[in-house]
Scaffold this active site. Structure first.
Site, short mmCIF file in Angstrom:
data_model
loop_
_atom_site.label_atom_id
_atom_site.label_comp_id
_atom_site.label_asym_id
_atom_site.label_seq_id
_atom_site.Cartn_x
_atom_site.Cartn_y
_atom_site.Cartn_z
N ASP A 4 0.81 -1.22 0.00
CA ASP A 4 0.00 0.00 0.00
C ASP A 4 0.84 1.26 0.00
OD1 ASP A 4 -2.42 -1.11 -0.06
OD2 ASP A 4 -2.94 -0.75 2.05
N LYS B 115 -2.03 1.26 -7.64
CA LYS B 115 -2.15 1.33 -9.10
C LYS B 115 -3.27 0.43 -9.63
CE LYS B 115 1.89 3.34 -10.88
NZ LYS B 115 3.22 2.83 -10.57
N MET C 262 -7.62 9.65 9.41
CA MET C 262 -8.23 10.12 8.15
C MET C 262 -9.10 11.35 8.38
SD MET C 262 -9.38 6.37 6.77
CE MET C 262 -10.15 5.88 8.30
#
Ligand code: SAH
Length: 516
Positions: free
Chosen positions: A44, A66, A181
């Site tokens: 990651d 990706k 986050m």
């Protein structure tokens, strides 16, 4: 204890590994072993790519960011790939930032594995909340301030009608709250906490890229942190720590106040020797960019060295002026099916403590280490001994200066100086280090021998070298290297009084400390 490496069956095997928060040293021993064993590694964005150095050379490395197009990977596509690779019978390492089961969607990946009947193991990691708090000097609990800590997602969409976060319970009391986050949602998070009862003056810290050498910390209160973050364009990935414990940082800060923290340093030593020096500098908080300008290769011919080894018993002294001389000499002994006993009663001189330390694994304690750790020092020491008629073997680099043979012969010794290794210019320089130089991100470059400077000049061209190093502090290990720097038009800013890596590191620390 369970066997951590069970034999895989035809359904493959998956390790879901926590890579830790950023500092590559924070992965577990088991995590590292699993990386080394994997045939496929799916990693990651938040997992430090440095860890991939431990992968087997043949391992297939897949960047999960990706999959399914740039920045837009969908979790189901990752699950699918994980299952597909395992069903090919492969050992797959799924490397995730922090801990795989803390906001990492590791649970969903596991469910996909269970559904496909694929055996797996979870290797926990240091989650960002724990790691970044520790490296910011913030204890998440402390008897005087709080008895609990909560890890909460800050990712909830502000538009969501009914929040799944119980703001009231989270806000009441004194518990430390760590949001993951949450940077985009800071205005919402801080407002909700104050509305639900947390005092507006409660301390808050944001920790970005915690545990890495580019860690950033922004401190404030529930009242002002959102504005402060906006004003300084503070970006993800970061955790938000809310609670009185944040104030302890002032006292307990240890990581981002080290003397070289935030200093970018280029190390030009050969790749296999850079490590020690890089670790020394990193220990003081520097960000190290390894840029080897030397490659050590065997000499074109071993005839001379082998000839000297064949008559080793006739020598009185063996002189080593570098780590490389020691390792290439003993490597050749082994290739000739000999061992340390071949040197017989020959006495041994090492130019300095590092070279002496390189002798230790071969069972040799240096008989002579000059006070002055360079060729001149070796000559000076031998000048005090009776060298008349003594035979000296000096296995050297192809580009070594001839001061030792010339001067010892003046003292009446017979010196045999075969080439034991060559310093060659590598084919290319690492793109990342060059890019940092070009972008003016480097504060200091270190040269630990004349060849490191000469080779860099040869590779980039003398004019470009001057431009690249404009404004970069130049640190040289000693006067000979400094002279080479000056001959190329480079002014030396840092030179230690003793010619060792420890002393060079200390001189660099002093230089940047006094500039602050
Ligand atoms: N599984 C991870 C969390 C993944 S969610 C773990 O256990 O740490 C991603 C969030 O983690 C980021 O948005 C940020 O809030 C946090 N994060 C991950 N690495 C971080 C780091 N080095 N410093 C600060 N926050 C980090």
């Amino acid at each position: 204890m369970t066997d951590i490496f069970p034999s895989k069956n035809d359904k493959g095997y998956v390790y879901l590994i926590g890579a830790g928060p950023g500092d590559p040293g924070l992965i577990t021993v088991k995590g590292l072993e699993c990386i080394a064993r994997a045939e496929v590694i799916l990693y990651d964005y938040l997992a430090n790519p440095e860890l991939l150095k431990h992968a087997a050379p043949a391992a297939e490395l897949i960047y999960a960011g990706k999959i399914g197009g740039a920045h837009n990977h969908e979790q189901w596509q990752i699950n699918e790939l994980l299952v597909k690779k395992a069903l090919q019978g492969k050992i797959v390492a799924r490397l995730k930032g922090g801990d795989p089961f803390v906001f990492g969607r590791g649970g969903e990946e596991c469910e996909a594995l269970v559904a496909a009947g694929i055996p797996f193991e979870i290797v926990p990691g240091v989650t960002a909340g724990i790691g970044a708090a520790a490296y910011a000097g913030i204890p998440l609990t402390h008897r005087n301030f709080t008895t609990s800590v909560a890890f909460v997602t800050g990712h909830e969409s502000p538009g969501k009608e009914a929040s799944e976060i119980d703001w009231e319970r989270l806000s009441l009391g004194s518990g430390t709250v760590v949001f993951y986050m949450g940077i985009k949602n800071l205005p919402l998070i801080t407002r909700k906490m104050v509305e639900n009862g947390r005092p507006a003056e409660t301390p808050v810290a944001l920790v970005r890229w915690g545990t890495r050498s580019d860690q950033e910390v922004l401190a404030g209160t529930l009242a002002d942190i959102a504005d402060k973050a906006k004003a300084s364009s503070f970006k993800a990935p970061a955790i938000t720590i809310v609670g009185e414990v944040v104030n302890l940082r002032e006292k307990l800060r240890w990581f981002d106040n080290r003397p070289l923290f935030g200093t970018n340093i280029v190390v030009t030593r050969a790749a296999d020797q850079a490590g020690d020096f890089s670790r020394l500098l990193a220990g003081f908080g520097a960000t190290v960019h390894e840029c080897p300008t030397i490659r050590i290769v065997p000499p074109e011919s071993f005839t001379e060295l082998d000839g000297a080894i064949a008559e080793l018993v006739s020598f009185h002294w063996l002189v080593f002026t570098s780590y490389n001389a020691v390792s290439s000499f003993f490597c050749r002994l082994h290739e000739l099916n000999l061992d340390t006993r071949a040197i017989g009663r020959c006495r041994v001189c090492a130019v300095g403590p590092k070279t002496a330390a390189a002798l230790a694994p071969h069972g040799i304690k240096a008989d002579l280490i000059p006070e002055n750790y360079k060729a001149e020092g070796v000559v000076e020491s031998f000048g005090k001994l009776d060298m008349q008629g003594k035979r000296v073997l000096f296995p050297k680099a192809d580009r070594a200066r001839d001061i030792i043979p010339v001067e010892l012969e003046r003292f009446g010794a017979e010196v045999v100086a075969p080439v034991a290794y060559c310093n060659v210019v590598p084919e290319e320089l690492p793109a990342s280090a060059m890019e940092a130089l070009e972008k003016g991100q480097i504060d200091c470059i270190t040269f630990t021998s004349s060849s490191t400077v000469q080779n860099l000049a040869a590779m980039v061209g003398e004019n470009r070298l001057l431009k690249l190093l404009d404004g970069v502090a130049i640190a040289s290990i000693g006067p000979i290297t400094s002279k080479t720097c000056r001959e190329l038009g480079l002014a030396v800013d840092i030179e230690p009084a003793t010619y060792t890596l420890d002393a060079l590191t200390a001189a660099i620390v002093n230089h940047f400390h006094s500039r602050r």
